[in-house]
Design a protein around this motif. Sequence first.
Motif, PDB file in Angstrom:
ATOM      1  N   THR A 229       0.832  -1.211   0.000  1.00  0.00           N
ATOM      2  CA  THR A 229       0.000   0.000   0.000  1.00  0.00           C
ATOM      3  C   THR A 229       0.862   1.255   0.000  1.00  0.00           C
ATOM      4  N   LEU A 230       1.980   1.220   0.740  1.00  0.00           N
ATOM      5  CA  LEU A 230       2.860   2.385   0.770  1.00  0.00           C
ATOM      6  C   LEU A 230       3.502   2.622  -0.594  1.00  0.00           C
TER       7      LEU A 230
ATOM      8  N   ALA B  80       2.117   7.666  -6.279  1.00  0.00           N
ATOM      9  CA  ALA B  80       1.166   8.764  -6.448  1.00  0.00           C
ATOM     10  C   ALA B  80       1.838  10.097  -6.144  1.00  0.00           C
ATOM     11  N   ARG B  81       2.648  10.119  -5.101  1.00  0.00           N
ATOM     12  CA  ARG B  81       3.368  11.355  -4.768  1.00  0.00           C
ATOM     13  C   ARG B  81       4.355  11.711  -5.870  1.00  0.00           C
ATOM     14  N   ASP B  82       5.060  10.719  -6.406  1.00  0.00           N
ATOM     15  CA  ASP B  82       5.981  10.986  -7.514  1.00  0.00           C
ATOM     16  C   ASP B  82       5.245  11.512  -8.741  1.00  0.00           C
ATOM     17  N   ASP B  83       4.049  10.973  -8.983  1.00  0.00           N
ATOM     18  CA  ASP B  83       3.255  11.443 -10.122  1.00  0.00           C
ATOM     19  C   ASP B  83       2.850  12.904  -9.943  1.00  0.00           C
ATOM     20  N   LEU B  84       2.558  13.295  -8.723  1.00  0.00           N
ATOM     21  CA  LEU B  84       2.248  14.703  -8.444  1.00  0.00           C
ATOM     22  C   LEU B  84       3.475  15.576  -8.696  1.00  0.00           C
TER      23      LEU B  84
ATOM     24  N   ALA C 181      -3.077   9.046  -2.360  1.00  0.00           N
ATOM     25  CA  ALA C 181      -1.820   8.883  -1.639  1.00  0.00           C
ATOM     26  C   ALA C 181      -2.054   8.893  -0.130  1.00  0.00           C
ATOM     27  N   ALA C 182      -2.866   9.842   0.346  1.00  0.00           N
ATOM     28  CA  ALA C 182      -3.131   9.931   1.778  1.00  0.00           C
ATOM     29  C   ALA C 182      -3.841   8.681   2.294  1.00  0.00           C
TER      30      ALA C 182
END
Length: 336
Positions: free
Chosen positions: A214-215, A221-225, A301-302
């Motif tokens: 899950t992490l 997702a954070r990298d995609d942002l 992500a959250a």
Amino acid sequence: MKLPPVLESAGARIVPALQLAFGELSPEIRAVVDYHMGWRDAQGNRVEKQSSKGVRPALALLAAAAAGSRPVETAIPGAIAVEAMHNCAFLLDDVMDGDRFRRQRETAWVVFGEGMSTLSGVSLFTLGSSTLLGCDSPNRHAAVSLYHDTFATMLKGQAIDLQMEGATEVSVARCLQMTEWKTASLMRCAATMGAVLACAPDSVIAGLRAYGETLGVAFQARDDLLGIWGRPHETGGRPPGFDLRARKATLPVAFALEEQGAVAAELRDVLLGTDPQDEDIARATLLVESGGGRERTIELAAAKVNKALDAVRALNLPEDIRTGFEEIAEMGRPDY
């Protein structure tokens, strides 16, 4: 960015072990690897400031500690293996994607050529496998199976990633499948490798597996942002909107296209254009955001970070070990 205490502590143990293990590579390949790792510059001069965060090898150490083992003795081979596989993937991905910058400087293939970069990546993978085979854990063969199965899954994810490049009809489900195979599988491997080597009970391995997988989605997702809204110092020197310019089918783009309205239609037109200019990238960035791509990726992500925290908190771990897992998990939470 200041590293959390768990990574600073783990780095003091891991970096010397990595440098010793990678010293077994041939001089020609070692030059490429040392440059890629940030240990030396292109001329072979030592670099004092390290650029890698070392999340995955730190997880291998924590996983052994979660099993009640002394991590330095038990999990160092696992930490070496997962970091070798991680950087193998970086070296190969940079060649396939044509990425010219990583960690604030030119990628290895730009400096040493595509052939040497590819050879170095494959060499790192084989070194990781031999490191696990040579350790004294009674579970070393299970660890090698985990290592090989993970890489096979990562290759499937990379194949999807290449197939989706430039596509304008990519579903969120397809993006998540790619993320789970390419990124989350490695995080899952890192979070369980040390526990496998330490002969942890199945319940501990299952909890760490859930944490890692899950992490891994949260980190991607954070990298995609960052690939759209990140600043150069956060993205290894890449400009804002880099992923849009490269027409990468990332989660924010997939979320925005999924809306199927006027915004999605205009976004498709922009992405289909040839030789996009700065104003095209700026327009696409606004369209992804107005189409909900940014907000929904942050929410995803959250949610994944929270799920990873739930998984590790369900285990009966000493407070310092649990805190280490929590510190790493929080790195996947978007902070903007």
